[in-house]
Design a protein around this motif. Sequence first.
Motif, PDB file in Angstrom:
ATOM      1  N   VAL A 151     -21.076  49.890   9.149  1.00 28.23           N
ATOM      2  CA  VAL A 151     -20.971  50.115   7.616  1.00 28.23           C
ATOM      3  C   VAL A 151     -19.659  50.921   7.513  1.00 28.23           C
ATOM      4  CG1 VAL A 151     -21.773  51.468   5.492  1.00 28.23           C
ATOM      5  CG2 VAL A 151     -23.347  50.277   7.056  1.00 28.23           C
ATOM      6  N   ILE A 152     -18.559  50.610   6.984  1.00 30.71           N
ATOM      7  CA  ILE A 152     -17.159  51.182   6.944  1.00 30.71           C
ATOM      8  C   ILE A 152     -17.033  51.621   5.614  1.00 30.71           C
ATOM      9  CG2 ILE A 152     -14.952  50.704   7.307  1.00 30.71           C
ATOM     10  CD1 ILE A 152     -15.882  48.262   9.273  1.00 30.71           C
ATOM     11  N   GLU A 153     -17.278  52.855   5.302  1.00 32.04           N
ATOM     12  CA  GLU A 153     -17.396  53.374   4.050  1.00 32.04           C
ATOM     13  C   GLU A 153     -16.539  54.619   3.777  1.00 32.04           C
ATOM     14  OE1 GLU A 153     -21.246  54.769   1.231  1.00 32.04           O
ATOM     15  OE2 GLU A 153     -21.368  54.460   3.269  1.00 32.04           O
ATOM     16  N   VAL A 186     -20.267  45.693   6.679  1.00 29.04           N
ATOM     17  CA  VAL A 186     -20.145  46.140   5.246  1.00 29.04           C
ATOM     18  C   VAL A 186     -18.982  46.868   5.297  1.00 29.04           C
ATOM     19  CG1 VAL A 186     -21.334  47.190   3.518  1.00 29.04           C
ATOM     20  CG2 VAL A 186     -22.820  45.773   4.914  1.00 29.04           C
ATOM     21  N   VAL A 187     -18.153  46.569   4.046  1.00 27.13           N
ATOM     22  CA  VAL A 187     -16.834  47.418   4.053  1.00 27.13           C
ATOM     23  C   VAL A 187     -17.126  47.759   2.501  1.00 27.13           C
ATOM     24  CG1 VAL A 187     -14.475  47.285   4.096  1.00 27.13           C
ATOM     25  CG2 VAL A 187     -15.810  45.821   5.672  1.00 27.13           C
ATOM     26  N   VAL A 188     -16.969  49.213   2.234  1.00 26.58           N
ATOM     27  CA  VAL A 188     -17.395  49.592   0.934  1.00 26.58           C
ATOM     28  C   VAL A 188     -16.538  50.965   0.749  1.00 26.58           C
ATOM     29  CG1 VAL A 188     -19.557  48.585   0.596  1.00 26.58           C
ATOM     30  CG2 VAL A 188     -19.477  50.844   1.647  1.00 26.58           C
ATOM     31  N   ASP A 189     -15.911  51.011  -0.460  1.00 26.05           N
ATOM     32  CA  ASP A 189     -15.282  51.983  -1.127  1.00 26.05           C
ATOM     33  C   ASP A 189     -14.430  52.868  -0.453  1.00 26.05           C
ATOM     34  OD1 ASP A 189     -17.158  51.912  -3.436  1.00 26.05           O
ATOM     35  OD2 ASP A 189     -18.795  53.141  -2.416  1.00 26.05           O
ATOM     36  N   ASN A 190     -13.551  52.176   0.510  1.00 30.72           N
ATOM     37  CA  ASN A 190     -12.435  52.612   1.186  1.00 30.72           C
ATOM     38  C   ASN A 190     -11.224  52.665   0.276  1.00 30.72           C
ATOM     39  OD1 ASN A 190     -13.379  52.717   4.219  1.00 30.72           O
ATOM     40  ND2 ASN A 190     -14.106  50.766   3.323  1.00 30.72           N
ATOM     41  N   ALA A 191     -10.477  54.015   0.255  1.00 30.07           N
ATOM     42  CA  ALA A 191      -9.308  54.288  -0.749  1.00 30.07           C
ATOM     43  C   ALA A 191      -8.185  53.204  -0.311  1.00 30.07           C
ATOM     44  CB  ALA A 191      -9.030  55.461  -0.545  1.00 30.07           C
ATOM     45  N   LEU A 192      -8.109  52.693   0.817  1.00 30.65           N
ATOM     46  CA  LEU A 192      -6.991  51.858   1.378  1.00 30.65           C
ATOM     47  C   LEU A 192      -7.180  51.266   2.399  1.00 30.65           C
ATOM     48  CD1 LEU A 192      -4.157  50.822   0.660  1.00 30.65           C
ATOM     49  CD2 LEU A 192      -2.943  52.836   1.647  1.00 30.65           C
ATOM     50  N   ILE A 193      -7.016  49.904   2.566  1.00 29.44           N
ATOM     51  CA  ILE A 193      -7.100  49.247   3.890  1.00 29.44           C
ATOM     52  C   ILE A 193      -5.806  48.234   3.941  1.00 29.44           C
ATOM     53  CG2 ILE A 193      -8.182  47.595   5.300  1.00 29.44           C
ATOM     54  CD1 ILE A 193     -11.052  48.505   3.746  1.00 29.44           C
ATOM     55  N   GLN A 194      -4.986  48.373   4.793  1.00 29.40           N
ATOM     56  CA  GLN A 194      -3.869  47.661   4.857  1.00 29.40           C
ATOM     57  C   GLN A 194      -3.662  47.089   6.112  1.00 29.40           C
ATOM     58  OE1 GLN A 194      -0.667  49.823   3.050  1.00 29.40           O
ATOM     59  NE2 GLN A 194      -0.768  51.453   4.754  1.00 29.40           N
ATOM     60  N   GLY A 195      -2.939  45.740   6.223  1.00 36.34           N
ATOM     61  CA  GLY A 195      -2.675  45.164   7.273  1.00 36.34           C
ATOM     62  C   GLY A 195      -1.592  45.861   8.353  1.00 36.34           C
ATOM     63  N   SER A 196      -0.502  46.268   7.470  1.00 37.65           N
ATOM     64  CA  SER A 196       0.457  47.088   8.225  1.00 37.65           C
ATOM     65  C   SER A 196       0.949  48.127   7.263  1.00 37.65           C
ATOM     66  CB  SER A 196       1.804  46.033   8.526  1.00 37.65           C
ATOM     67  OG  SER A 196       2.110  45.593   7.277  1.00 37.65           O
TER      68      SER A 196
END
Length: 282
Positions: A151-153, A186-196
Amino acid sequence: TVGIRAEGGSRLVVRDNCALWDAGGRCNEWCGDTSTPRDGIRGRMWPGGVGESYVVLLDDSPGALIERSSLCSTDTAVGAGIRVRGNAAGTIIRANRIGAWGGDNESHGIRLDACGGAAPWIVDNNKIHGEGGSTSALADGVHVEGDCHPVIERNVEIVGTAEGRGFEPSGVYCRPDAASVASRCVVVDNALIQGSSFGSPDVSIGVRCGRGSCARIEGNTITGRGGNHPYGLWLENTGVFVADNSIAGGCPTGASYGVLSVNAWPRLENNVISGGTCNGGA
């Protein structure tokens, strides 16, 4: 080269190896500056290694807790800030700043292998980033393979490649292992996820679900950001539930895509999805 290794059922607690904190109490210190003494935990720090390097290696260490610490490493062939494999029941990775860079073959912020079907909790970290040592290196912020379902939260920032090097870097990449067992992350409620976060890799991906992987992606801001072909979401052979996200391809030198669905049957509900997000009419 390993900063701390726990194995054989050891229950490891790593806490407060940091000198600077953000307003939320998360570690906000980069531990890579070796010119001055700083709190933090390091794996290998100098280039030239041909083996593996990890800051923390959890090898059958259920109930481990890693929190409020600055962790950095790599400069070898294969490396990660934290690597988890074997029994990981009850594992928590919380409120850290985690970086791995310079791996010639692989360089991930956090790598999780088959962990007995456990669901490690990666929560409320300040920053998690990878960075390849070359354009052919695998580099992801969080890389998961096989029978492990984290769970990545509520993390502040997750980045595949911080300075633009790596082969198809992803902020989060969940995929099956060699036995075709998929990770139902499960990927929930993360402020910012970016490839680069800088530079222009050929392909950069915010969140990638490989061949049947991922269970739920909800409440995140996701972007490929920069690259020749940036993608917000890359979905393969999966029926993942995707809801209430802000998803963008990014600003490409070639073409960008909000969502790529390859032989998949996802449900996309209540999202804002943008293909390109360049400024100034580019």
